[in-house]
Design a protein around this motif. Structure first.
Motif, PDB file in Angstrom:
ATOM      1  N   LYS A  75       0.816  -1.209   0.000  1.00 39.65           N
ATOM      2  CA  LYS A  75       0.000   0.000   0.000  1.00 39.65           C
ATOM      3  C   LYS A  75       0.851   1.261   0.000  1.00 39.65           C
ATOM      4  CE  LYS A  75      -3.833   0.269   0.217  1.00 39.65           C
ATOM      5  NZ  LYS A  75      -4.819   0.377  -0.880  1.00 39.65           N
ATOM      6  N   GLY A  76       2.033   1.178   0.597  1.00 39.25           N
ATOM      7  CA  GLY A  76       2.897   2.355   0.627  1.00 39.25           C
ATOM      8  C   GLY A  76       4.171   2.102   1.408  1.00 39.25           C
ATOM      9  N   THR A  77       5.162   2.930   1.160  1.00 38.87           N
ATOM     10  CA  THR A  77       6.436   2.840   1.872  1.00 38.87           C
ATOM     11  C   THR A  77       6.923   4.246   2.230  1.00 38.87           C
ATOM     12  OG1 THR A  77       7.765   2.954  -0.153  1.00 38.87           O
ATOM     13  CG2 THR A  77       7.108   0.761   0.605  1.00 38.87           C
ATOM     14  N   ALA A  78       7.781   4.322   3.216  1.00 37.51           N
ATOM     15  CA  ALA A  78       8.407   5.599   3.589  1.00 37.51           C
ATOM     16  C   ALA A  78       9.779   5.297   4.165  1.00 37.51           C
ATOM     17  CB  ALA A  78       7.556   6.353   4.606  1.00 37.51           C
ATOM     18  N   ILE A  79      10.754   6.132   3.840  1.00 36.94           N
ATOM     19  CA  ILE A  79      12.107   5.964   4.362  1.00 36.94           C
ATOM     20  C   ILE A  79      12.637   7.289   4.885  1.00 36.94           C
ATOM     21  CG2 ILE A  79      12.682   3.992   2.900  1.00 36.94           C
ATOM     22  CD1 ILE A  79      14.154   5.906   1.047  1.00 36.94           C
ATOM     23  N   SER A  80      13.586   7.212   5.815  1.00 33.32           N
ATOM     24  CA  SER A  80      14.187   8.421   6.373  1.00 33.32           C
ATOM     25  C   SER A  80      15.517   8.048   7.015  1.00 33.32           C
ATOM     26  CB  SER A  80      13.240   9.057   7.409  1.00 33.32           C
ATOM     27  OG  SER A  80      13.761  10.292   7.865  1.00 33.32           O
ATOM     28  N   ASN A  81      16.124   9.023   7.666  1.00 32.18           N
ATOM     29  CA  ASN A  81      17.388   8.789   8.364  1.00 32.18           C
ATOM     30  C   ASN A  81      17.453   9.721   9.569  1.00 32.18           C
ATOM     31  OD1 ASN A  81      20.458   9.126   8.938  1.00 32.18           O
ATOM     32  ND2 ASN A  81      20.360   7.388   7.533  1.00 32.18           N
ATOM     33  N   TYR A  82      18.012   9.206  10.660  1.00 31.35           N
ATOM     34  CA  TYR A  82      18.119  10.013  11.879  1.00 31.35           C
ATOM     35  C   TYR A  82      19.052  11.204  11.714  1.00 31.35           C
ATOM     36  CZ  TYR A  82      15.961   6.068  14.375  1.00 31.35           C
ATOM     37  OH  TYR A  82      15.110   5.083  14.805  1.00 31.35           O
ATOM     38  N   GLY A  83      19.987  11.096  10.788  1.00 26.54           N
ATOM     39  CA  GLY A  83      20.996  12.141  10.671  1.00 26.54           C
ATOM     40  C   GLY A  83      22.081  11.946  11.722  1.00 26.54           C
ATOM     41  N   LYS A  84      22.759  13.010  12.071  1.00 26.68           N
ATOM     42  CA  LYS A  84      23.847  12.922  13.038  1.00 26.68           C
ATOM     43  C   LYS A  84      23.311  12.656  14.437  1.00 26.68           C
ATOM     44  CE  LYS A  84      27.911  15.386  14.764  1.00 26.68           C
ATOM     45  NZ  LYS A  84      28.715  16.633  14.697  1.00 26.68           N
ATOM     46  N   THR A  85      23.888  11.659  15.109  1.00 26.78           N
ATOM     47  CA  THR A  85      23.495  11.333  16.488  1.00 26.78           C
ATOM     48  C   THR A  85      24.742  11.290  17.365  1.00 26.78           C
ATOM     49  OG1 THR A  85      23.651   8.961  16.001  1.00 26.78           O
ATOM     50  CG2 THR A  85      21.477  10.001  15.758  1.00 26.78           C
ATOM     51  N   LYS A  86      24.538  11.147  18.655  1.00 25.40           N
ATOM     52  CA  LYS A  86      25.652  11.174  19.598  1.00 25.40           C
ATOM     53  C   LYS A  86      26.518   9.915  19.513  1.00 25.40           C
ATOM     54  CE  LYS A  86      23.434  14.221  22.965  1.00 25.40           C
ATOM     55  NZ  LYS A  86      22.959  14.369  24.371  1.00 25.40           N
ATOM     56  N   ARG A  87      25.880   8.799  19.081  1.00 27.45           N
ATOM     57  CA  ARG A  87      26.637   7.559  18.988  1.00 27.45           C
ATOM     58  C   ARG A  87      25.939   6.600  18.031  1.00 27.45           C
ATOM     59  NH1 ARG A  87      26.074   3.115  23.456  1.00 27.45           N
ATOM     60  NH2 ARG A  87      26.083   1.948  21.492  1.00 27.45           N
ATOM     61  N   TYR A  88      26.669   5.559  17.640  1.00 24.51           N
ATOM     62  CA  TYR A  88      26.128   4.530  16.752  1.00 24.51           C
ATOM     63  C   TYR A  88      24.973   3.805  17.450  1.00 24.51           C
ATOM     64  CZ  TYR A  88      26.136   0.485  13.589  1.00 24.51           C
ATOM     65  OH  TYR A  88      25.786  -0.490  12.673  1.00 24.51           O
ATOM     66  N   GLY A  89      23.870   3.663  16.745  1.00 26.59           N
ATOM     67  CA  GLY A  89      22.733   2.942  17.312  1.00 26.59           C
ATOM     68  C   GLY A  89      21.714   3.810  18.024  1.00 26.59           C
ATOM     69  N   MET A  90      21.972   5.111  18.111  1.00 23.49           N
ATOM     70  CA  MET A  90      21.016   6.003  18.768  1.00 23.49           C
ATOM     71  C   MET A  90      19.740   6.130  17.935  1.00 23.49           C
ATOM     72  SD  MET A  90      21.911   7.227  21.729  1.00 23.49           S
ATOM     73  CE  MET A  90      21.056   8.788  21.926  1.00 23.49           C
ATOM     74  N   VAL A  91      18.620   6.393  18.615  1.00 21.72           N
ATOM     75  CA  VAL A  91      17.330   6.493  17.936  1.00 21.72           C
ATOM     76  C   VAL A  91      16.725   7.876  18.151  1.00 21.72           C
ATOM     77  CG1 VAL A  91      16.859   4.033  18.113  1.00 21.72           C
ATOM     78  CG2 VAL A  91      16.132   5.549  19.962  1.00 21.72           C
ATOM     79  N   SER A  92      15.720   8.208  17.340  1.00 23.04           N
ATOM     80  CA  SER A  92      15.059   9.507  17.429  1.00 23.04           C
ATOM     81  C   SER A  92      13.551   9.308  17.416  1.00 23.04           C
ATOM     82  CB  SER A  92      15.479  10.404  16.262  1.00 23.04           C
ATOM     83  OG  SER A  92      14.633  11.545  16.174  1.00 23.04           O
ATOM     84  N   LEU A  93      12.900   9.677  18.498  1.00 22.53           N
ATOM     85  CA  LEU A  93      11.450   9.571  18.598  1.00 22.53           C
ATOM     86  C   LEU A  93      10.769  10.429  17.541  1.00 22.53           C
ATOM     87  CD1 LEU A  93       8.842   8.707  20.126  1.00 22.53           C
ATOM     88  CD2 LEU A  93       9.175  10.716  21.576  1.00 22.53           C
ATOM     89  N   GLN A  94      11.237  11.650  17.377  1.00 22.73           N
ATOM     90  CA  GLN A  94      10.613  12.579  16.445  1.00 22.73           C
ATOM     91  C   GLN A  94      10.719  12.078  15.000  1.00 22.73           C
ATOM     92  OE1 GLN A  94       8.723  15.102  17.240  1.00 22.73           O
ATOM     93  NE2 GLN A  94       8.309  15.552  15.083  1.00 22.73           N
ATOM     94  N   LYS A  95      11.882  11.561  14.625  1.00 21.13           N
ATOM     95  CA  LYS A  95      12.077  11.064  13.265  1.00 21.13           C
ATOM     96  C   LYS A  95      11.176   9.861  12.983  1.00 21.13           C
ATOM     97  CE  LYS A  95      15.264  13.675  11.314  1.00 21.13           C
ATOM     98  NZ  LYS A  95      15.066  14.368  10.011  1.00 21.13           N
ATOM     99  N   GLN A  96      11.004   9.013  13.973  1.00 21.93           N
ATOM    100  CA  GLN A  96      10.134   7.853  13.793  1.00 21.93           C
ATOM    101  C   GLN A  96       8.683   8.280  13.624  1.00 21.93           C
ATOM    102  OE1 GLN A  96      10.622   4.565  16.525  1.00 21.93           O
ATOM    103  NE2 GLN A  96      12.845   4.717  16.490  1.00 21.93           N
ATOM    104  N   LYS A  97       8.254   9.267  14.388  1.00 15.84           N
ATOM    105  CA  LYS A  97       6.881   9.766  14.268  1.00 15.84           C
ATOM    106  C   LYS A  97       6.662  10.396  12.892  1.00 15.84           C
ATOM    107  CE  LYS A  97       5.128  12.125  17.650  1.00 15.84           C
ATOM    108  NZ  LYS A  97       4.994  13.132  18.720  1.00 15.84           N
ATOM    109  N   GLU A  98       7.631  11.184  12.437  1.00 18.59           N
ATOM    110  CA  GLU A  98       7.523  11.812  11.114  1.00 18.59           C
ATOM    111  C   GLU A  98       7.452  10.749  10.021  1.00 18.59           C
ATOM    112  OE1 GLU A  98      10.891  14.353  10.841  1.00 18.59           O
ATOM    113  OE2 GLU A  98      10.145  15.820  12.304  1.00 18.59           O
ATOM    114  N   LEU A  99       8.237   9.694  10.174  1.00 12.80           N
ATOM    115  CA  LEU A  99       8.237   8.608   9.195  1.00 12.80           C
ATOM    116  C   LEU A  99       6.860   7.953   9.114  1.00 12.80           C
ATOM    117  CD1 LEU A  99      10.120   6.629   7.414  1.00 12.80           C
ATOM    118  CD2 LEU A  99       9.992   5.158   9.429  1.00 12.80           C
ATOM    119  N   LEU A 100       6.267   7.643  10.254  1.00 15.22           N
ATOM    120  CA  LEU A 100       4.971   6.975  10.284  1.00 15.22           C
ATOM    121  C   LEU A 100       3.870   7.864   9.696  1.00 15.22           C
ATOM    122  CD1 LEU A 100       5.272   5.389  13.835  1.00 15.22           C
ATOM    123  CD2 LEU A 100       5.138   4.125  11.682  1.00 15.22           C
ATOM    124  N   LYS A 101       3.920   9.134  10.006  1.00 11.51           N
ATOM    125  CA  LYS A 101       2.910  10.057   9.462  1.00 11.51           C
ATOM    126  C   LYS A 101       3.032  10.154   7.943  1.00 11.51           C
ATOM    127  CE  LYS A 101       2.417  12.869  13.658  1.00 11.51           C
ATOM    128  NZ  LYS A 101       2.625  14.209  14.281  1.00 11.51           N
TER     129      LYS A 101
END
Length: 267
Positions: A75-101
């Motif tokens: 039905k659909g796909t969406a991709i994104s990237n966290y960009g620069k983070t403090k360390r490898y493996g870090m996650v972003s709540l805001q980026k995940q929400k934007e991706l889902l929307k």
């Protein structure tokens, strides 16, 4: 986007050298005891697995016209990237929400039409709790009230890394075809930071059948990489009897095709 009529999408993951695991261990990403505990208060990291998978994708109209057996509809796909983070493996709540929307907007699908969520959950406590929080906030904002099952194949076979999404997709497609939701291994208590009881979700611990509804079943798949690349997909159940009714052709009923071959010798 019209660049080709069909495409083979594949992924493979092989752990062929100790450096692979040593590099992940140096980032404190691997499970300390070799056990996968998703959404758990005892989560210590991921467990890598090996595997391969491939699918053929084409336009729905083309597949129907050719009489192909359709495993599921994207039905659909969406991709994104966290960009620069403090360390490898870090996650972003805001980026995940934007991706889902973005996914729901591009798919023209409402969150309350989703029947099951195949989570990206890796076994890292912060990452797993962040994913649940992002999903919960997006679904709650949409007014979704019915509880939705959530799980991940990683609890059963480990994290296939570069083949991870294909393993998730294969599981999701089989669930659509068989009409059942299969449980994930969950042998410990839930991470208290997740507050699963306060979300629109529940962890799938038992097998159950799809609810009988007029609309086709839909599954949302999250697939997030430790390097920051994130993606989400929605797939939908398809009734292959429609092919015969609409096109009056059966799978495999095609005209002979001439295929030219070349070799070093006649043999």
């Amino acid at each position: 986007n019209g660049e080709c009529d069909a495409a083979i999408v594949g992924g493979i993951n092989l752990i062929s050298h100790p450096y692979h695991l040593d590099a992940l261990r140096s980032q404190n990403i691997l499970s300390t005891d070799g056990m996968v505990r998703l959404f758990s208060d005892q989560s210590t990291g991921l467990v890598c697995g090996e595997g391969a998978g491939a699918i053929l994708i084409t336009k729905l109209d083309t597949a129907r016209h050719n009489g192909d057996y359709i495993q599921a509809v994207v039905k659909g796909t969406a991709i994104s990237n966290y960009g620069k983070t403090k360390r490898y493996g870090m996650v972003s709540l805001q980026k995940q929400k934007e991706l889902l929307k973005e996914l729901f907007r591009k798919s023209s699908v409402k969150p309350d039409s989703i029947n099951y969520i195949e989570a990206a959950a890796s076994g890292l406590a912060i990452a797993d709790s962040t994913e649940i929080k992002a999903l919960a906030e997006v679904f709650e904002e949409s007014g979704s009230s019915e509880k939705i099952g959530i799980g991940s194949i990683k609890a059963n076979i480990g994290h296939l890394e570069s083949a991870s999404f294909l393993s998730q997709l294969c599981k999701a497609v089989l669930q659509l075809q068989k009409g059942v939701i299969v449980p994930m291994i969950q042998n410990s208590t839930v991470n208290p930071f997740i507050h699963i009881e306060k979300t629109p979700f529940y962890l799938v611990k038992d097998q159950y059948e799809w609810k009988k509804e007029n609309s086709p079943a839909r599954i949302l798949i999250n697939s997030f990489g430790a390097s920051g690349s994130i993606g989400s997909t929605i797939i939908e159940q398809y009734d292959n009897s429609i092919i015969n009714k609409a096109e009056n052709i059966k799978p495999g009923n095609t005209k002979p095709i001439l295929i030219g071959l070349s070799a070093n010798s006649p043999d």
